[in-house]
Design a protein around this motif. Structure first.
Motif, PDB file in Angstrom:
ATOM      1  N   GLY A   1       0.852  -1.142  -0.014  1.00 35.01           N
ATOM      2  CA  GLY A   1       0.024  -0.098   0.101  1.00 35.01           C
ATOM      3  C   GLY A   1       0.775   1.293   0.213  1.00 35.01           C
ATOM      4  N   GLU A   2       0.284   2.474   0.235  1.00 39.61           N
ATOM      5  CA  GLU A   2       0.991   3.669   0.059  1.00 39.61           C
ATOM      6  C   GLU A   2       0.348   4.701   1.393  1.00 39.61           C
ATOM      7  OE1 GLU A   2       0.931   5.441  -4.017  1.00 39.61           O
ATOM      8  OE2 GLU A   2      -0.750   4.239  -4.258  1.00 39.61           O
ATOM      9  N   LEU A   3       0.090   4.186   2.111  1.00 41.98           N
ATOM     10  CA  LEU A   3      -0.146   5.036   3.324  1.00 41.98           C
ATOM     11  C   LEU A   3       0.874   5.578   4.017  1.00 41.98           C
ATOM     12  CD1 LEU A   3      -3.901   3.960   4.388  1.00 41.98           C
ATOM     13  CD2 LEU A   3      -3.218   6.064   3.559  1.00 41.98           C
ATOM     14  N   GLY A   4       2.068   4.683   4.077  1.00 42.35           N
ATOM     15  CA  GLY A   4       3.048   4.946   5.245  1.00 42.35           C
ATOM     16  C   GLY A   4       2.733   4.495   6.441  1.00 42.35           C
ATOM     17  N   THR A   5       3.574   5.134   7.644  1.00 42.86           N
ATOM     18  CA  THR A   5       3.242   4.801   9.005  1.00 42.86           C
ATOM     19  C   THR A   5       3.083   6.108   9.758  1.00 42.86           C
ATOM     20  OG1 THR A   5       5.534   4.760   9.162  1.00 42.86           O
ATOM     21  CG2 THR A   5       4.748   2.659   8.609  1.00 42.86           C
ATOM     22  N   HIS A   6       2.873   5.898  11.024  1.00 42.79           N
ATOM     23  CA  HIS A   6       2.539   7.052  11.873  1.00 42.79           C
ATOM     24  C   HIS A   6       3.995   7.712  11.973  1.00 42.79           C
ATOM     25  CE1 HIS A   6      -0.383   4.209  13.964  1.00 42.79           C
ATOM     26  NE2 HIS A   6      -1.024   5.191  13.232  1.00 42.79           N
ATOM     27  N   GLU A   7       5.121   6.959  12.001  1.00 38.33           N
ATOM     28  CA  GLU A   7       6.552   7.558  11.868  1.00 38.33           C
ATOM     29  C   GLU A   7       7.014   8.359  10.553  1.00 38.33           C
ATOM     30  OE1 GLU A   7       5.475   5.046  15.221  1.00 38.33           O
ATOM     31  OE2 GLU A   7       5.736   4.549  13.136  1.00 38.33           O
ATOM     32  N   ASN A   8       6.485   7.601   9.600  1.00 37.02           N
ATOM     33  CA  ASN A   8       6.902   7.973   8.323  1.00 37.02           C
ATOM     34  C   ASN A   8       5.708   8.021   7.437  1.00 37.02           C
ATOM     35  OD1 ASN A   8       8.446   8.702   5.938  1.00 37.02           O
ATOM     36  ND2 ASN A   8       8.831   6.657   5.538  1.00 37.02           N
ATOM     37  N   PRO A   9       4.840   9.015   7.713  1.00 32.76           N
ATOM     38  CA  PRO A   9       3.477   9.307   6.901  1.00 32.76           C
ATOM     39  C   PRO A   9       3.638   9.810   5.242  1.00 32.76           C
ATOM     40  CG  PRO A   9       3.613  11.032   7.964  1.00 32.76           C
ATOM     41  CD  PRO A   9       4.623  10.318   8.514  1.00 32.76           C
TER      42      PRO A   9
ATOM     43  N   LYS B   1      -0.791  10.752   1.278  1.00 35.76           N
ATOM     44  CA  LYS B   1      -2.015  10.096   1.360  1.00 35.76           C
ATOM     45  C   LYS B   1      -2.553  10.203   2.813  1.00 35.76           C
ATOM     46  CE  LYS B   1      -0.317   8.649  -2.860  1.00 35.76           C
ATOM     47  NZ  LYS B   1       1.056   8.818  -3.185  1.00 35.76           N
ATOM     48  N   ARG B   2      -1.670   9.757   3.547  1.00 39.70           N
ATOM     49  CA  ARG B   2      -2.079   9.502   4.877  1.00 39.70           C
ATOM     50  C   ARG B   2      -2.512  10.989   5.459  1.00 39.70           C
ATOM     51  NH1 ARG B   2      -1.878   6.231   9.430  1.00 39.70           N
ATOM     52  NH2 ARG B   2      -1.134   4.524   8.128  1.00 39.70           N
ATOM     53  N   ARG B   3      -1.659  11.897   5.135  1.00 38.12           N
ATOM     54  CA  ARG B   3      -1.771  13.395   5.631  1.00 38.12           C
ATOM     55  C   ARG B   3      -3.108  14.006   5.389  1.00 38.12           C
ATOM     56  NH1 ARG B   3       3.852  13.932   4.246  1.00 38.12           N
ATOM     57  NH2 ARG B   3       4.995  13.858   6.407  1.00 38.12           N
ATOM     58  N   TYR B   4      -3.514  13.677   3.915  1.00 35.26           N
ATOM     59  CA  TYR B   4      -4.968  13.948   3.768  1.00 35.26           C
ATOM     60  C   TYR B   4      -5.919  13.669   4.663  1.00 35.26           C
ATOM     61  CZ  TYR B   4      -3.386  14.540  -1.132  1.00 35.26           C
ATOM     62  OH  TYR B   4      -2.827  15.175  -2.371  1.00 35.26           O
ATOM     63  N   ILE B   5      -5.861  12.759   5.406  1.00 35.29           N
ATOM     64  CA  ILE B   5      -6.826  12.120   6.528  1.00 35.29           C
ATOM     65  C   ILE B   5      -6.578  12.720   7.546  1.00 35.29           C
ATOM     66  CG2 ILE B   5      -8.063  10.414   7.569  1.00 35.29           C
ATOM     67  CD1 ILE B   5      -6.691   9.662   4.086  1.00 35.29           C
ATOM     68  N   GLU B   6      -5.322  12.386   8.279  1.00 30.66           N
ATOM     69  CA  GLU B   6      -4.977  12.545   9.565  1.00 30.66           C
ATOM     70  C   GLU B   6      -4.477  14.022  10.017  1.00 30.66           C
ATOM     71  OE1 GLU B   6      -3.166   8.150  10.862  1.00 30.66           O
ATOM     72  OE2 GLU B   6      -1.872  10.017  10.185  1.00 30.66           O
TER      73      GLU B   6
ATOM     74  N   ASP C   1     -14.334  12.519   5.963  1.00 34.31           N
ATOM     75  CA  ASP C   1     -14.707  12.465   7.385  1.00 34.31           C
ATOM     76  C   ASP C   1     -13.785  11.035   8.034  1.00 34.31           C
ATOM     77  OD1 ASP C   1     -16.320  14.468   8.256  1.00 34.31           O
ATOM     78  OD2 ASP C   1     -17.737  13.909   6.510  1.00 34.31           O
ATOM     79  N   ALA C   2     -13.629  10.244   7.196  1.00 35.84           N
ATOM     80  CA  ALA C   2     -12.863   9.059   7.528  1.00 35.84           C
ATOM     81  C   ALA C   2     -12.599   8.254   6.259  1.00 35.84           C
ATOM     82  CB  ALA C   2     -14.025   8.037   8.183  1.00 35.84           C
ATOM     83  N   CYS C   3     -11.369   7.431   6.367  1.00 35.56           N
ATOM     84  CA  CYS C   3     -11.214   6.544   5.344  1.00 35.56           C
ATOM     85  C   CYS C   3     -11.324   5.195   5.718  1.00 35.56           C
ATOM     86  CB  CYS C   3      -9.352   6.936   4.996  1.00 35.56           C
ATOM     87  SG  CYS C   3      -8.811   5.673   3.829  1.00 35.56           S
ATOM     88  N   PHE C   4     -11.606   4.177   4.996  1.00 30.27           N
ATOM     89  CA  PHE C   4     -11.855   2.775   5.214  1.00 30.27           C
ATOM     90  C   PHE C   4     -10.992   1.827   4.400  1.00 30.27           C
ATOM     91  CE2 PHE C   4     -15.713   5.200   6.374  1.00 30.27           C
ATOM     92  CZ  PHE C   4     -15.644   4.900   7.435  1.00 30.27           C
TER      93      PHE C   4
ATOM     94  N   LYS D   1      -6.094   6.737  17.803  1.00 30.74           N
ATOM     95  CA  LYS D   1      -7.432   7.287  18.284  1.00 30.74           C
ATOM     96  C   LYS D   1      -7.335   8.645  18.155  1.00 30.74           C
ATOM     97  CE  LYS D   1      -8.912   3.348  21.013  1.00 30.74           C
ATOM     98  NZ  LYS D   1      -9.555   3.014  22.351  1.00 30.74           N
ATOM     99  N   LYS D   2      -6.287   9.517  18.435  1.00 29.59           N
ATOM    100  CA  LYS D   2      -6.463  10.915  18.125  1.00 29.59           C
ATOM    101  C   LYS D   2      -5.315  11.185  17.309  1.00 29.59           C
ATOM    102  CE  LYS D   2      -7.466  12.134  22.942  1.00 29.59           C
ATOM    103  NZ  LYS D   2      -6.978  12.926  24.195  1.00 29.59           N
ATOM    104  N   THR D   3      -6.092  12.121  16.313  1.00 29.39           N
ATOM    105  CA  THR D   3      -5.113  12.410  15.091  1.00 29.39           C
ATOM    106  C   THR D   3      -5.182  14.153  15.124  1.00 29.39           C
ATOM    107  OG1 THR D   3      -6.950  12.546  13.586  1.00 29.39           O
ATOM    108  CG2 THR D   3      -5.678  10.475  13.818  1.00 29.39           C
ATOM    109  N   THR D   4      -4.454  14.844  14.427  1.00 29.77           N
ATOM    110  CA  THR D   4      -4.284  16.256  14.256  1.00 29.77           C
ATOM    111  C   THR D   4      -5.683  16.697  13.768  1.00 29.77           C
ATOM    112  OG1 THR D   4      -2.029  16.262  13.867  1.00 29.77           O
ATOM    113  CG2 THR D   4      -3.502  18.248  13.262  1.00 29.77           C
ATOM    114  N   SER D   5      -6.299  16.165  12.936  1.00 29.47           N
ATOM    115  CA  SER D   5      -7.539  16.703  12.227  1.00 29.47           C
ATOM    116  C   SER D   5      -8.867  15.995  12.841  1.00 29.47           C
ATOM    117  CB  SER D   5      -7.622  16.354  10.592  1.00 29.47           C
ATOM    118  OG  SER D   5      -7.906  14.881  10.880  1.00 29.47           O
ATOM    119  N   GLY D   6      -8.717  15.071  13.707  1.00 30.98           N
ATOM    120  CA  GLY D   6      -9.726  14.501  14.399  1.00 30.98           C
ATOM    121  C   GLY D   6     -10.268  13.332  13.529  1.00 30.98           C
ATOM    122  N   LYS D   7      -9.908  13.180  12.224  1.00 30.28           N
ATOM    123  CA  LYS D   7     -10.028  12.231  11.230  1.00 30.28           C
ATOM    124  C   LYS D   7      -9.428  10.875  11.158  1.00 30.28           C
ATOM    125  CE  LYS D   7     -13.367  15.221  10.458  1.00 30.28           C
ATOM    126  NZ  LYS D   7     -13.885  15.738   9.216  1.00 30.28           N
TER     127      LYS D   7
END
Length: 384
Positions: A312-320, A323-328, A334-337, A348-354
């Motif tokens: 995949g292409e979302l990366g990790t929390h440490e190396n986002p 694409k991950r930044r679009y959501i978090e 509102d959410a990504c599934f 559970k907690k992200t900068t954007s709340g998403k």
């Protein structure tokens, strides 16, 4: 005599044997057609004797097998495809290993292996056989089945019979590659770009339809530009965003009256430029409508440099990734599934709340739950 272990040659011999067995030709019969003794065929199939190029074509002629199709199936010939030749599954070739199976691929005459965790050979072979028949039927010029319908049917079959397997691997390594292998009526890769995308939208709408209907929600795949534009107009967004930037609409139904309360953007992979959907999504959210993102996050790197693992292409929390930044970070949806089990879900907690939710198509799937919650919130807000 020494057994030949060259993987390129082993693929040829295994495929020749498969063709012979499928056509119900015995070694003795084949030997007679070739003017040889049975031991000759046995030694070739046992890897004790190497065929030259002329002998190979003699075998194909005796077995009434199309040489072009044979070479395509072992990955030696492209199907009039530009660019890199993708690795394609060898028909019926799997190896049972601890924790799953190895799917045997052919790429330019080389053997490539893809591990499918929690897959059982018996179940996979049923899926391969059924999907092969579905896609081969599309090659019939009398067939009236639309390609997207055939691919959607393949998704439904594969996800039902392989429920424990990573959904993104089922999409990426099974359905997609079988389509490239079997569909020959037009250019398979070009056909997949449109038909495959529409099939994902159809699958999502059909998969969740009954569960959402039980909660007063109608889900609709928007396949035509006109349907997409009409849905955006209902949202009050006509002319403010591109008229083709929504894939699925969500309606709440009260006493037969429909209220559009949101939609779903479908991306098989983030390579499909999810950034194009961001303006529409953000406009929806500003209007108080729910905007969700569905993705298989399917991405692997092909040979010769790649290992075909679908990370995949979302990366990790440490190396986002972006694409991950679009959501978090930006909260553009509102959410990504995400239906790639190798992808990393959000904390559970992200900068954007998403958040990004990593899901399977089972009873714990979060998507329908979030859609139902969105409809309940819309009803309260609008006092319906």
């Amino acid at each position: 005599m020494t057994t030949i272990y060259d993987s390129r040659y082993v693929i040829i011999v295994e495929q020749l044997k498969r063709v012979r067995v499928e056509k119900k030709v015995t070694q003795r019969t084949l030997a007679g057609l070739l003017g040889q003794q049975q031991s000759y065929v046995a030694k070739v199939e046992g890897g004790e004797r190497r065929l030259d190029i002329l002998e190979l074509f003699d075998w194909l002629k005796a077995l009434r097998a199309d040489p072009l199709i044979f070479l395509r199936e072992i990955g030696w010939v492209a199907q009039e495809r530009p660019g890199n030749i993708p690795a394609l599954p060898l028909p019926g070739h799997v190896e049972e290993v601890h924790g799953g199976l190895n799917l045997i691929m052919a790429w330019q005459g080389e053997k490539k292996i893809v591990f499918l965790q929690d897959a059982k050979p018996h179940d996979y072979l049923i899926v391969e056989k059924e999907i092969t028949a579905i896609f081969q039927e599309l090659n019939n010029h009398k067939s009236k089945t639309m390609n997207r319908e055939a691919i959607c049917k393949a998704f439904q079959l594969a996800f039902e019979l392989l429920p424990a397997v990573n959904p993104s691997d089922v999409y990426h390594h099974i359905v997609y590659r079988l389509y490239l292998r079997e569909y020959t009526k037009t250019n398979a890769e070009q056909s997949w770009v449109r038909a495959g995308g529409e099939a994902v939208e159809l699958f999502v709408a059909r998969h969740y339809a009954d569960r959402l209907a039980a909660n007063g929600i109608e889900i609709k795949a928007l396949l035509s530009r006109g349907e997409k534009a009409a849905a955006l107009a209902e949202m009050g967004l006509a002319g403010t965003v591109g008229d083709s930037k929504l894939d699925i609409s969500l309606y709440g139904v009260i006493e037969r009256k429909r209220y559009i309360f949101g939609g779903i953007h479908c991306k098989a992979s983030f390579a499909e430029r999810v950034s194009d959907d961001v303006p529409c999504s953000e406009a929806m959210m500003r209007s108080g409508l729910t905007s969700l993102l569905f993705t298989f996050d399917a991405k692997s790197f092909p040979p010769p440099a790649g290992d075909l693992i679908n990370r995949g292409e979302l990366g990790t929390h440490e190396n986002p990734s972006d694409k991950r930044r679009y959501i978090e970070e930006h909260g553009s949806f509102d959410a990504c599934f995400c239906y790639n089990l190798r992808s990393v879900p959000s904390k559970k907690k992200t900068t954007s709340g998403k958040r990004i939710y990593v899901c399977k198509f089972d009873e714990d799937d979060v998507l329908p739950q979030k859609v139902i919650e969105a409809w309940q919130q819309y009803k309260v807000k609008h006092k319906l």
